[in-house]
Design a protein around this motif. Structure first.
Motif, PDB file in Angstrom:
ATOM      1  N   ARG A  55      67.671  56.985  23.256  1.00  0.00           N
ATOM      2  CA  ARG A  55      66.690  56.705  24.318  1.00  0.00           C
ATOM      3  C   ARG A  55      66.588  57.873  25.303  1.00  0.00           C
ATOM      4  O   ARG A  55      65.501  58.186  25.789  1.00  0.00           O
ATOM      5  N   LEU A  56      67.704  58.510  25.590  1.00  0.00           N
ATOM      6  CA  LEU A  56      67.678  59.683  26.466  1.00  0.00           C
ATOM      7  C   LEU A  56      66.909  60.829  25.811  1.00  0.00           C
ATOM      8  O   LEU A  56      66.145  61.532  26.480  1.00  0.00           O
ATOM      9  N   ILE A 112      60.440  47.584  28.188  1.00  0.00           N
ATOM     10  CA  ILE A 112      61.487  47.606  29.207  1.00  0.00           C
ATOM     11  C   ILE A 112      62.709  46.878  28.664  1.00  0.00           C
ATOM     12  O   ILE A 112      63.839  47.267  28.891  1.00  0.00           O
ATOM     13  N   THR A 113      62.443  45.818  27.917  1.00  0.00           N
ATOM     14  CA  THR A 113      63.507  45.015  27.326  1.00  0.00           C
ATOM     15  C   THR A 113      63.194  44.779  25.847  1.00  0.00           C
ATOM     16  O   THR A 113      62.042  44.851  25.437  1.00  0.00           O
ATOM     17  N   HIS A 119      68.793  55.299  32.841  1.00  0.00           N
ATOM     18  CA  HIS A 119      68.850  55.759  34.232  1.00  0.00           C
ATOM     19  C   HIS A 119      67.798  56.830  34.498  1.00  0.00           C
ATOM     20  O   HIS A 119      67.302  56.959  35.610  1.00  0.00           O
ATOM     21  N   LEU A 120      67.417  57.594  33.484  1.00  0.00           N
ATOM     22  CA  LEU A 120      66.382  58.614  33.651  1.00  0.00           C
ATOM     23  C   LEU A 120      64.971  58.018  33.705  1.00  0.00           C
ATOM     24  O   LEU A 120      64.090  58.566  34.349  1.00  0.00           O
ATOM     25  N   ASP A 121      64.767  56.899  33.008  1.00  0.00           N
ATOM     26  CA  ASP A 121      63.453  56.250  33.016  1.00  0.00           C
ATOM     27  C   ASP A 121      63.081  55.752  34.407  1.00  0.00           C
ATOM     28  O   ASP A 121      61.912  55.808  34.786  1.00  0.00           O
ATOM     29  N   TYR A 122      64.040  55.283  35.161  1.00  0.00           N
ATOM     30  CA  TYR A 122      63.761  54.781  36.507  1.00  0.00           C
ATOM     31  C   TYR A 122      63.180  55.881  37.396  1.00  0.00           C
ATOM     32  O   TYR A 122      62.365  55.609  38.267  1.00  0.00           O
ATOM     33  N   GLU A 123      63.610  57.100  37.177  1.00  0.00           N
ATOM     34  CA  GLU A 123      63.103  58.239  37.946  1.00  0.00           C
ATOM     35  C   GLU A 123      61.832  58.832  37.334  1.00  0.00           C
ATOM     36  O   GLU A 123      61.053  59.466  38.026  1.00  0.00           O
ATOM     37  N   PHE A 124      61.640  58.630  36.032  1.00  0.00           N
ATOM     38  CA  PHE A 124      60.553  59.273  35.301  1.00  0.00           C
ATOM     39  C   PHE A 124      59.219  58.541  35.463  1.00  0.00           C
ATOM     40  O   PHE A 124      58.201  59.153  35.780  1.00  0.00           O
ATOM     41  N   GLU A 173      61.469  43.469  38.979  1.00  0.00           N
ATOM     42  CA  GLU A 173      62.697  43.962  39.616  1.00  0.00           C
ATOM     43  C   GLU A 173      62.725  45.499  39.636  1.00  0.00           C
ATOM     44  O   GLU A 173      63.026  46.110  40.666  1.00  0.00           O
ATOM     45  N   ILE A 174      62.409  46.116  38.512  1.00  0.00           N
ATOM     46  CA  ILE A 174      62.402  47.583  38.422  1.00  0.00           C
ATOM     47  C   ILE A 174      61.333  48.163  39.346  1.00  0.00           C
ATOM     48  O   ILE A 174      61.569  49.146  40.044  1.00  0.00           O
TER      49      ILE A 174
END
Length: 189
Positions: free
Chosen positions: A69-70, A93-94, A109-114, A160-161
């Motif tokens: 995923r990264l 997302i899920t 963790h990178l997707d939240y910023e991307f 939530e995200i």
């Protein structure tokens, strides 16, 4: 500097919902000629990376899934750097985990910023069940209780995200007007 720093005006959109809702069908109906958007799918990138082993992805250890995923996220960033367009990713997302019987959050963790936007294609369990039963090319869960749980979990996690990370959330109801709504959102974005 990365794409987030260099191109703040470009959007990175996760087009999501549970498997079998009809995202691919909606995208096929979209007239993309007048949109400055690059379209891709997370599963296509994963399949390209894994080759013949793609069918075994569900059964990999969680740390290996996360590593893939990264890598997908890195490829998405590179794609946007090359195209210099907004990026719409047909993704999730899920996902329901066939190995554990639970639903997993697959954002890294990178997707939240991307991602700058999430477009959630919403539906109701009966419609998803019907779609899954008609699509015999893919093995999908057809238990109505599980589908309902998947759908609720996806909705809750998207909200939530969005709240926690400041990602814009757009909701579209699956049906005859879904493609038109998506077009309208993409033109505004």
């Amino acid at each position: 500097m990365n794409i987030v720093d260099n191109a703040k005006s470009l959007r990175r959109i996760c087009f999501t919902c549970v498997r079998g809702v009809g995202k691919s069908s909606v995208l096929k109906e979209l007239n993309t000629e007048d949109l400055n958007v690059c379209f891709t799918t997370g599963s296509d990138i994963l399949q390209e990376m894994m080759g013949d082993a793609y069918s075994l992805f569900e059964y990999l250890p969680e740390y290996r899934k996360y590593a893939y995923r990264l890598k997908i996220r890195e490829k998405l960033q590179s794609l946007q750097e090359q195209t210099r367009k907004d990026l719409l990713v047909d993704s999730h997302i899920t996902v329901y985990n066939l190995k554990t019987g639970g639903t997993d959050v697959i954002f890294t963790h990178l997707d939240y910023e991307f991602y700058t936007d999430i477009i959630l294609l919403d539906s109701y369990p009966e419609r998803i069940l019907d779609h899954r039963q008609r699509d015999t090319k893919k093995k999908r869960v057809t238990d109505m209780d599980i589908i309902q749980k998947e759908l609720e979990f996806e909705r809750c996690k998207a909200a939530e995200i969005s709240d926690k990370y400041g990602i814009k959330l757009h909701m579209i109801q699956m049906g005859e007007g879904a493609t038109k709504e998506l077009d309208k959102i993409l033109k505004v974005i």
